[in-house]
Write a protein that holds these residues in place. Structure first.
Motif, mmCIF file in Angstrom:
data_model
loop_
_atom_site.group_PDB
_atom_site.id
_atom_site.type_symbol
_atom_site.label_atom_id
_atom_site.label_comp_id
_atom_site.label_asym_id
_atom_site.label_seq_id
_atom_site.Cartn_x
_atom_site.Cartn_y
_atom_site.Cartn_z
ATOM 1 N N LEU A 1 36.047 31.988 59.503
ATOM 2 C CA LEU A 1 36.497 30.606 59.642
ATOM 3 C C LEU A 1 36.082 30.024 60.992
ATOM 4 O O LEU A 1 35.759 28.840 61.107
ATOM 5 C CB LEU A 1 38.020 30.533 59.484
ATOM 6 C CG LEU A 1 38.561 29.128 59.294
ATOM 7 C CD1 LEU A 1 37.924 28.482 58.084
ATOM 8 C CD2 LEU A 1 40.055 29.142 59.158
ATOM 9 N N LYS B 1 33.382 30.721 62.479
ATOM 10 C CA LYS B 1 31.977 30.340 62.334
ATOM 11 C C LYS B 1 31.842 29.026 61.576
ATOM 12 O O LYS B 1 30.960 28.222 61.854
ATOM 13 C CB LYS B 1 31.204 31.450 61.617
ATOM 14 C CG LYS B 1 31.083 32.691 62.472
ATOM 15 C CD LYS B 1 30.029 33.655 61.942
ATOM 16 C CE LYS B 1 29.908 34.862 62.881
ATOM 17 N NZ LYS B 1 29.041 35.914 62.320
ATOM 18 N N VAL B 2 32.712 28.841 60.616
ATOM 19 C CA VAL B 2 32.716 27.565 59.902
ATOM 20 C C VAL B 2 32.977 26.428 60.880
ATOM 21 O O VAL B 2 32.288 25.410 60.873
ATOM 22 C CB VAL B 2 33.780 27.554 58.791
ATOM 23 C CG1 VAL B 2 33.912 26.162 58.195
ATOM 24 C CG2 VAL B 2 33.418 28.553 57.702
ATOM 25 N N LEU B 3 33.946 26.646 61.747
ATOM 26 C CA LEU B 3 34.266 25.597 62.716
ATOM 27 C C LEU B 3 33.121 25.381 63.703
ATOM 28 O O LEU B 3 32.831 24.250 64.095
ATOM 29 C CB LEU B 3 35.552 25.955 63.463
ATOM 30 C CG LEU B 3 36.819 25.844 62.622
ATOM 31 C CD1 LEU B 3 38.036 26.280 63.424
ATOM 32 C CD2 LEU B 3 37.016 24.420 62.124
ATOM 33 N N MET C 1 30.015 25.815 62.991
ATOM 34 C CA MET C 1 29.014 25.075 62.222
ATOM 35 C C MET C 1 29.420 23.600 62.144
ATOM 36 O O MET C 1 28.575 22.715 62.239
ATOM 37 C CB MET C 1 28.957 25.679 60.828
ATOM 38 C CG MET C 1 27.623 25.559 60.162
ATOM 39 S SD MET C 1 26.278 26.253 61.145
ATOM 40 C CE MET C 1 26.311 27.938 60.578
ATOM 41 N N MET C 2 30.693 23.385 62.006
ATOM 42 C CA MET C 2 31.188 22.022 61.967
ATOM 43 C C MET C 2 30.885 21.320 63.277
ATOM 44 O O MET C 2 30.539 20.154 63.298
ATOM 45 C CB MET C 2 32.700 22.016 61.726
ATOM 46 C CG MET C 2 33.083 22.160 60.282
ATOM 47 S SD MET C 2 32.366 20.878 59.250
ATOM 48 C CE MET C 2 33.832 19.977 58.809
ATOM 49 N N MET D 1 28.586 28.815 54.849
ATOM 50 C CA MET D 1 29.485 29.610 55.657
ATOM 51 C C MET D 1 30.830 29.762 54.954
ATOM 52 O O MET D 1 31.430 30.819 54.964
ATOM 53 C CB MET D 1 29.671 28.893 57.004
ATOM 54 C CG MET D 1 29.946 29.829 58.148
ATOM 55 S SD MET D 1 28.689 31.101 58.332
ATOM 56 C CE MET D 1 27.567 30.235 59.427
ATOM 57 N N TYR E 1 33.035 32.927 53.753
ATOM 58 C CA TYR E 1 34.467 33.017 54.017
ATOM 59 C C TYR E 1 35.216 33.397 52.751
ATOM 60 O O TYR E 1 36.055 34.292 52.751
ATOM 61 C CB TYR E 1 34.984 31.682 54.557
ATOM 62 C CG TYR E 1 36.476 31.625 54.714
ATOM 63 C CD1 TYR E 1 37.103 32.217 55.799
ATOM 64 C CD2 TYR E 1 37.264 30.993 53.747
ATOM 65 C CE1 TYR E 1 38.475 32.168 55.935
ATOM 66 C CE2 TYR E 1 38.631 30.944 53.881
ATOM 67 C CZ TYR E 1 39.231 31.534 54.977
ATOM 68 O OH TYR E 1 40.590 31.487 55.095
#
Lengths: 118, 118
Positions: free
Chosen positions: A80, A82-84, A86-87, B86, B90
DNA sequence: TGCGAATATTCGAGAAATCGAATATTCTAA
DNA sequence: TTAGAATATTCGATTTCTCGAATATTCGCA
């Protein structure tokens, strides 16, 4: 099946669809901290924090560990973060398109700029 | 400042916090398509699709191009695709933890499994 | 011109999210 | 065991989201 997956994805996005909950996840980025600490950092009502934490818990986004009187929260899944990240790139790319903001961004101190985009 | 950024992030997440809108973004993943095509693929009401597209437009997530009678939609920012990728990781990592689902996942056809996780 | 296709907007009803206040629970330490 | 700290839950009011129905707009073509 396909649609169930999308509902699940949507429920995760929805869990993140609130500034306070994003702040919580960001606060947990570097490791577990107590609910009290989160509350102090965010400066919100105790009940309100607890409600938001309950939502993140219900989506399995955070884990909680009881230690004596307090409860420590942490992110269940590092992906998560990494998701952020990427965001953040998404926002950077996006903001770059916004001409009106561009001037301010280029004018400001680089260190401050980096911090602001976190 | 910091909080404005979070509100912005939250608004993007919120825009994705609906199965239909996730389906739309996924449909746009490989390039622009017309609203009509999206509607046919998703099998939803015309007005409803238009409403969801309006939300994605308002968040600058999609761009639209008029060509004669129809309107073609596309993703404004490819970084969003990476965010979704991503997210897929997850989900995979997350689902791996769910013991009850694990059995079913391992039992099913691998090709089908990959597709389901898209 | 004016009909029909494609898309967008408005409206109202029902569902869901959000907040603070009040209250409950669980633990520590006196 | 009782007071108080830390956290969670419940409740009710307000706001926001979502949908389909109805209507509007825009364009190509007969």
């Amino acid at each position: 099946m396909q649609s169930m997956l999308r509902e699940y994805k949507a429920s995760i996005f929805q869990a993140l669809a609130h500034p306070t909950r994003i702040a919580i996840v960001e606060a947990l980025r570097d490791g577990e901290i107590s609910a009290r600490t989160i509350q102090e950092r965010l400066g919100i009502e105790q009940a309100n924090l607890s409600q938001h934490l309950a939502i993140l818990r219900s989506r399995q986004i955070v884990a909680n560990r009881k230690e004596g009187n307090q409860v420590f929260y942490s992110l269940r899944n590092k992906a998560l973060v990494k998701v952020l990240d990427m965001m953040r790139r998404y926002f950077q790319a996006h903001l770059a398109e916004e001409v009106q903001m561009l001037g301010e961004i280029e004018a400001e101190d680089p260190a401050r700029r980096k911090e602001r985009l976190d």
